[in-house]
Scaffold this motif. Sequence first.
Motif, PDB file in Angstrom:
ATOM      1  N   ALA A 359       0.917  -1.285   0.077  1.00 41.70           N
ATOM      2  CA  ALA A 359      -0.107   0.129  -0.219  1.00 41.70           C
ATOM      3  C   ALA A 359       1.007   1.422   0.098  1.00 41.70           C
ATOM      4  O   ALA A 359       0.422   2.207  -0.688  1.00 41.70           O
ATOM      5  N   LEU A 360       2.029   1.201   0.775  1.00 39.81           N
ATOM      6  CA  LEU A 360       3.017   2.423   0.820  1.00 39.81           C
ATOM      7  C   LEU A 360       3.448   2.507  -0.587  1.00 39.81           C
ATOM      8  O   LEU A 360       3.789   3.634  -1.197  1.00 39.81           O
ATOM      9  N   ALA A 361       3.871   1.380  -1.089  1.00 44.43           N
ATOM     10  CA  ALA A 361       4.633   1.510  -2.238  1.00 44.43           C
ATOM     11  C   ALA A 361       3.645   2.089  -3.444  1.00 44.43           C
ATOM     12  O   ALA A 361       3.973   2.744  -4.284  1.00 44.43           O
ATOM     13  N   VAL A 380      -5.639   3.700  -0.555  1.00 43.03           N
ATOM     14  CA  VAL A 380      -6.909   3.112   0.294  1.00 43.03           C
ATOM     15  C   VAL A 380      -7.373   1.908  -0.580  1.00 43.03           C
ATOM     16  O   VAL A 380      -8.046   1.045   0.329  1.00 43.03           O
ATOM     17  N   ALA A 381      -7.865   1.885  -1.579  1.00 43.70           N
ATOM     18  CA  ALA A 381      -8.352   0.726  -2.249  1.00 43.70           C
ATOM     19  C   ALA A 381      -7.470  -0.521  -2.135  1.00 43.70           C
ATOM     20  O   ALA A 381      -8.261  -1.589  -1.904  1.00 43.70           O
ATOM     21  N   VAL A 382      -6.234  -0.542  -2.201  1.00 45.13           N
ATOM     22  CA  VAL A 382      -5.284  -1.589  -1.928  1.00 45.13           C
ATOM     23  C   VAL A 382      -5.541  -2.110  -0.515  1.00 45.13           C
ATOM     24  O   VAL A 382      -5.750  -3.257   0.014  1.00 45.13           O
ATOM     25  N   LEU A 383      -5.711  -1.305   0.752  1.00 45.21           N
ATOM     26  CA  LEU A 383      -5.736  -1.636   1.911  1.00 45.21           C
ATOM     27  C   LEU A 383      -7.211  -2.256   2.157  1.00 45.21           C
ATOM     28  O   LEU A 383      -7.283  -3.316   2.839  1.00 45.21           O
ATOM     29  N   ILE A 384      -8.128  -1.666   1.389  1.00 38.20           N
ATOM     30  CA  ILE A 384      -9.718  -2.030   1.675  1.00 38.20           C
ATOM     31  C   ILE A 384      -9.708  -3.628   0.968  1.00 38.20           C
ATOM     32  O   ILE A 384     -10.218  -4.536   1.554  1.00 38.20           O
TER      33      ILE A 384
END
Length: 750
Positions: A359-361, A380-384
């Motif tokens: 997510a950070l990358a 945010v989409a990656v985290l979700i």
Amino acid sequence: MTTAELVLTRLTVGGMTCAACANRIERKLNRIDGVQATVNLATATASVTHPPSLPASDLVATIVAMGYSARPPQADGPASAGDHSDDVLRRRLVVAGLLTTPVLIVSMVPAWQFTGWQWVVAVLAGPVVGWAGWPFHRAALRNARHGSATMDTLVSLGALVSYLWSGWALVATPAGGPEVRMSFAFLGGHDHALYFEVGAALVTFLLTGRWLEARARSRAGSALRGIAELAARDVAVLDTSGHDHRVPLADLRVGDRFVVRPGEKVATDGVVEAGVSAIDAALLTGESIPVEVGPGSGVTGATVNTGGRLVVRATRVGEDTRLAQIGRLVAQAQAGKARVQRLADEVAGVFVPFVLVLALATFAGWLALAPAATAVGVAVAVLIVACPCALGLATPTALLVGTGRGAQLGVLIRGAAALESARRIDTVVFDKTGTLTTGRMRVSDVHPVDGVSRDEVLRAASAVETYAEHPVAQAVVIAAGQHGGAAVPTVADFRVVPGRGASGVVDGTRIVVGNTLHLADAGVSVDTPTGVTDTVVHVARDGRWLGWIGVSDSLRDTAVPAVARLRALGLRPVLLTGDTPAAAEAIAKQIGSIEVIAGVTPEVKAATIRRLRDAGHTVAMIGDGVNDAAALSEADLGIAVATGSDIAIEASDVTLVRANAGTVDLTAAVDALALARATLRTIKVNLFWAFAYNILMIPLAGIGLVNPMLAAAAMACSSLLVVLNSLRLSRWRPTMQAPSTSTEAIGAAC
């Protein structure tokens, strides 16, 4: 330092949410010099062996420094803490569900979005993300302080980032305008989208799974609490003048003399000094025949005095009693059991840090190519999309549906450990009395002397035994009625000698009924039968021996087909009982091919299970008594019959309640194994699809093809897939259909 020089301390640990927490505490304690610790997630306890020089307060401080709570266990046992945790989670879940429902409806349906809907949604979602989601945030903070991450970390970050980003967009972008309507877009749409429903839905879905798991864990400690509740609360202690006065059980000391009146529980382990009686030890021995005791006989705490007044000298009190030893055996056996939920937590230990880095990358990469709002939206989409909602629901939903289906079939399955071990079972160990047999006494045979008929012996015995309350006496009376005996005449001069027998005058003749000693006291000589597996009741009239009656337990009607079905599945049946070898062999002959291990104590029962497991076998134990509780917990799969003791049921993984002809149907044990395997297969399929969803969706979200709204929808769909797959278990049927069961039959069996 030898083991004898070490001290055992048990602590109640609070704040553990998964197996990773228990493992972390265990590793930390074991790093202390001289300490050996086992942390039990199911009972929320830590058993720590340590040098006397290390105070328990240091152990508590070590656990508290890790962000958990710790204290000595309270009198009501570890389960109480779990019950409180269940209540808190339930309150959070109810509030979250009520608030999340309108948030989801308004956010996902543009036609229902009214003027200012964004602010209403923000207000409703706030308590869900903040207050209801606090267990996830607290666990994430605790993990962060120790440089680790779990599923709680992703859940907390996903919920907070979704809500905080939406809050910023609400006040700093046109997304907060009164006329703005948020439409669903599969691609793009990051600039002005609001994701309040994402954070609320995450918390609500995961709270559901957490509550189901917490309920299962809190019940695990009730077996230990039940064992403690068997003990007497107070005791009538004799003073030097011979008078008795009642004191709390905790005030009883070794060497004290106490009185046990008829119907009372024996307060603690001891030796009878005066009086004769019969002790009902069924709760501890599993055997239904009361044991005769007199001066010099040993008695065990929590057994029941069914006859005369006894004076007992205490030999063991407190933690040294047999009851306490059984409780420790149950606790030790439970502590060593694996749980299928560990799989998700172990994978999350690698999966979660990977997602955080990804997510950070993703944010950094998009920040170099697009506006900050877009970069944040993609991250945010990656985290979700990576939030393990389906992973959290994979086990509890399958458990819920599988156990519900089991209840319909008269099989109650508790805990994922049962499912995990069921597929590897190769040995099934049966208790005898109350499990393979009904636990109800009956007359098996009548042996009259020459010139005397069977009915004459039964009528004479039942005439006297009608006035007695002993289970053996009741069996004789019932048998006399079945054999067409005449109406019972009036008995004069009726006398009972507790633990030996009874006598009375019937139609001018004295009848004596009882054991060999009782008839010898009456001056009657008898021939004691040899090689007999039944309880022997001698009968004499006017000094003449009429013969003897054999009283025994009866085999359950479903015992033979149940054992036969297990053998057909390639499983090894074993009979493990505290009864005599002769009695056990007699039952084994009725059943067929079954290995027999007889004359064992509760401790040896548990040791036998351990020996079988050490030899490489995966063992299921089927029992009903308190004496079976340690063995049930020691086995890879514990199965209890519902007509047995509450302690055995609580210590087991599976309880059989299906009734057949008024008694528990043992063939349900075969169905229990099959259903457990089917449920475990469903859990594994759920876990596969949960991970497959993440593997597919994370790359799509990372390259900007999935916005947070779609990520939330995809997450909901993955959870729905898991639930629908679990619902397939509701149609599961055994390969060999068992007798139908009505609700009334199940209730009667319970």
